[in-house]
Scaffold this active site. Structure first.
Site, PDB file in Angstrom:
ATOM      1  CD  GLU A 164       1.820 -10.662   6.668  1.00 18.92           C
ATOM      2  OE1 GLU A 164       1.406 -11.686   7.356  1.00 18.92           O
ATOM      3  OE2 GLU A 164       0.940 -10.164   6.062  1.00 18.92           O
TER       4      GLU A 164
ATOM      5  CE  LYS B  68      -5.052  -6.823   5.777  1.00 17.69           C
ATOM      6  NZ  LYS B  68      -4.023  -6.457   6.300  1.00 17.69           N
TER       7      LYS B  68
END
EC number: 4.2.1.70
Length: 312
Positions: A33, A167
């Site tokens: 990404e 995260k």
């Protein structure tokens, strides 16, 4: 910026010659990404990280395919110059799946999120992808319905994705529950403890683990044999001696959440706010862990791509 009616849109997707040839020949390809480069790091370090990641992939015997949007065209296999452009241009937007048609119609530059990268990689025929941390369910989502587009996209995109969990600023328990509901298999790499991005153990247990790239490739093949369309998530923890000190992590997370609440930060603004708070509060230590996480996932993803290609 142009409006959508001033000119015909550019070609929607362009796959580089190198990636096209590798896929045609059955050679391993790893998708990467670009938001970590366009939005996660300052230049010139972002450029260095992006190019170093590609070198890591090549050293493992695979072809890198960093994905982003340049002038409205989604590019699968950015050139070094295009990577530099996305790292330095001042008006690069963050592009998820919903943003792809807008970016194309308006001729925008964009760093692709996990969702958009996985979607474009799968369309091009790439079967493995690496990222740092996955998006997920945000804290308080029971009231805000704030959930990353990564989750529903991965539920319908049959790719193998290597990440260091989600995260840690997110609601990890709720994210794992959503992944279960969405029928997305999650396995730990060498562990049954789900990693927490900055830390090796988020405190949550996984039912399954794989211990080699070949096992991960076999899992993806079994998914395909069953005709399932969801991604396979390989949760790869950062080494414990490289992780952020868990006690520091907990204190910083509590302070960051309190600061966000006091500032009234919500929605898509909260993740960059919290990550920036972590970086400042830890004196840059969290950024170094972030990069260590990314490097480890790129290296493992390349090895899995090689194993997937070897199965045919």
């Amino acid at each position: 910026m142009t409006d959508a009616t001033s000119a015909p849109p550019p070609s929607a997707v362009r796959v580089s010659d190198e990636v096209t040839a590798a896929l045609a020949e059955g050679r391993p390809v790893l998708a990467l990404e670009s938001t970590i480069l366009s939005h996660g790091l300052p230049a010139p370090r972002s450029i260095e990280v992006g190019l170093a990641a590609e070198e890591t992939v090549r050293a493992a015997g695979a072809v890198p395919a960093t994905i982003g949007v340049v002038g409205g065209t989604a590019v699968v296999g950015l050139s070094p110059g295009e990577i530099e452009h996305l790292c330095t241009a001042g008006d690069v937007v963050k592009v998820s799946v919903r943003d792809l048609p807008v970016a194309t119609a308006l001729g925008l530059d964009g760093g692709t999120t996990v969702a958009a990268t996985a979607w474009l990689a799968h369309r091009a025929g790439i079967r493995v992808m690496s990222t740092g941390g996955l998006g997920g369910v945000h804290r308080g989502a029971g009231e805000t319905f704030d959930e990353s587009a990564d989750l529903p996209t991965l539920a319908r995109t049959p790719i193998t994705l290597v990440s260091a969990g989600v995260k840690s600023i997110l609601d990890i328990r709720a994210t794992l529950e959503r992944l279960e509901t969405l029928n997305v298999p999650v396995v730990g790499y060498g562990t049954t403890r789900y990693p927490g991005f900055y830390v090796a153990d988020s405190g949550f247990r996984l039912d399954y683990r794989v211990d080699s790239p070949e096992q991960a490739a076999a899992l993806a093949a079994a998914r395909d044999a069953h005709g399932l369309e969801a991604a396979v998530l390989v949760a790869n923890p950062v080494a414990t001696h490289r992780q952020l000190d868990p006690a520091l992590h907990e204190r910083t997370l509590a302070d960051a959440l309190a600061a966000a609440d006091a500032a009234g930060v919500t929605g898509h603004d909260i993740t960059p706010f919290l990550l920036d708070f972590f970086q400042r509060a830890t004196g840059g230590a969290s950024l170094e862990v972030n990069l260590e996480v990314y490097r480890g996932n790129v290296e493992l993803g390349a090895r899995i791509a090689v194993a997937v290609a070897a199965r045919g």
